[in-house]
Design a protein around this motif. Structure first.
Motif, PDB file in Angstrom:
ATOM      1  N   ALA A  49       0.852  -1.194   0.000  1.00 51.55           N
ATOM      2  CA  ALA A  49       0.000   0.000   0.000  1.00 51.55           C
ATOM      3  C   ALA A  49       0.884   1.239   0.000  1.00 51.55           C
ATOM      4  N   THR A  58      -4.241   7.117  -2.334  1.00 46.80           N
ATOM      5  CA  THR A  58      -3.739   5.845  -1.823  1.00 46.80           C
ATOM      6  C   THR A  58      -3.759   4.802  -2.931  1.00 46.80           C
ATOM      7  N   TYR A  59      -2.814   3.893  -2.874  1.00 43.85           N
ATOM      8  CA  TYR A  59      -2.749   2.751  -3.781  1.00 43.85           C
ATOM      9  C   TYR A  59      -2.716   1.485  -2.925  1.00 43.85           C
ATOM     10  N   TYR A  60      -3.272   0.404  -3.462  1.00 42.68           N
ATOM     11  CA  TYR A  60      -3.235  -0.885  -2.788  1.00 42.68           C
ATOM     12  C   TYR A  60      -2.940  -1.993  -3.779  1.00 42.68           C
ATOM     13  N   LYS A  65      -6.573  -5.216  -1.185  1.00 40.41           N
ATOM     14  CA  LYS A  65      -7.619  -4.221  -1.386  1.00 40.41           C
ATOM     15  C   LYS A  65      -8.902  -4.653  -0.679  1.00 40.41           C
ATOM     16  N   THR A  69      -5.892  -0.797   5.107  1.00 43.01           N
ATOM     17  CA  THR A  69      -6.051   0.638   4.932  1.00 43.01           C
ATOM     18  C   THR A  69      -4.794   1.350   5.379  1.00 43.01           C
ATOM     19  N   ILE A  70      -4.243   2.167   4.504  1.00 46.75           N
ATOM     20  CA  ILE A  70      -3.076   2.968   4.846  1.00 46.75           C
ATOM     21  C   ILE A  70      -3.553   4.377   5.186  1.00 46.75           C
ATOM     22  N   LEU A  81      -0.729   1.158   8.910  1.00 44.59           N
ATOM     23  CA  LEU A  81      -1.328   0.174   8.027  1.00 44.59           C
ATOM     24  C   LEU A  81      -2.292  -0.662   8.877  1.00 44.59           C
ATOM     25  N   THR A 105       4.436   2.578  -6.822  1.00 44.43           N
ATOM     26  CA  THR A 105       4.424   1.203  -6.331  1.00 44.43           C
ATOM     27  C   THR A 105       5.794   0.542  -6.502  1.00 44.43           C
TER      28      THR A 105
END
Length: 123
Positions: A49, A58-60, A65, A69-70, A81, A105
């Motif tokens: 994440a 945010t990216y996961y 996913k 949750t970041i 996290l 990423t």
């Protein structure tokens, strides 16, 4: 460079939750995008994440996913996290990392890394 220290790992059962924290030193923490990566034995380090410097993006990874949750608190120089519905395949050493620039990423774009915290999920 920013120094990073992770905490919050441990041994849990499948379905449990954990919250990892990453405390950063330095006054420029809010300038960094932050990421969480993990590495299981015999596997390559993988992106989990990431969060932009402002927290607005945010990216996961697809594998987490909806479960992880970041978040970040720039006033506390900390990124979190939250990991819910943990699975045995989430077992790994978890690392936080700081990227001076855009959220990415790609591990090679992160310049500062913590020592890691172990997460073990039993079935």
């Amino acid at each position: 460079q920013v120094q990073l220290v992770e905490s919050g790992g441990g041994l849990v059962q499948a379905g449990d939750s954990l919250r990892l924290s990453c405390a950063a030193s330095g006054r420029t923490f809010s300038s960094y995008a932050m990421g969480w990566f993990r590495q299981a034995p015999g596997k390559e380090r993988e992106f989990v994440a990431g969060i932009s410097w402002s927290g607005s993006t945010t990216y996961y990874a697809d594998s987490v996913k909806g479960r992880f949750t970041i978040s970040r608190d720039n006033a506390k120089n900390t990124v979190y996290l939250q990991m819910n519905s943990l699975k045995p395949e989430d077992t790994a050493a978890y690392y936080c990392a700081a990227s001076w620039g855009l959220l990415t990423t790609q591990a090679q774009e992160y310049r500062s890394w913590g020592q890691g915290t172990q997460v073990t999920v039993s079935s």
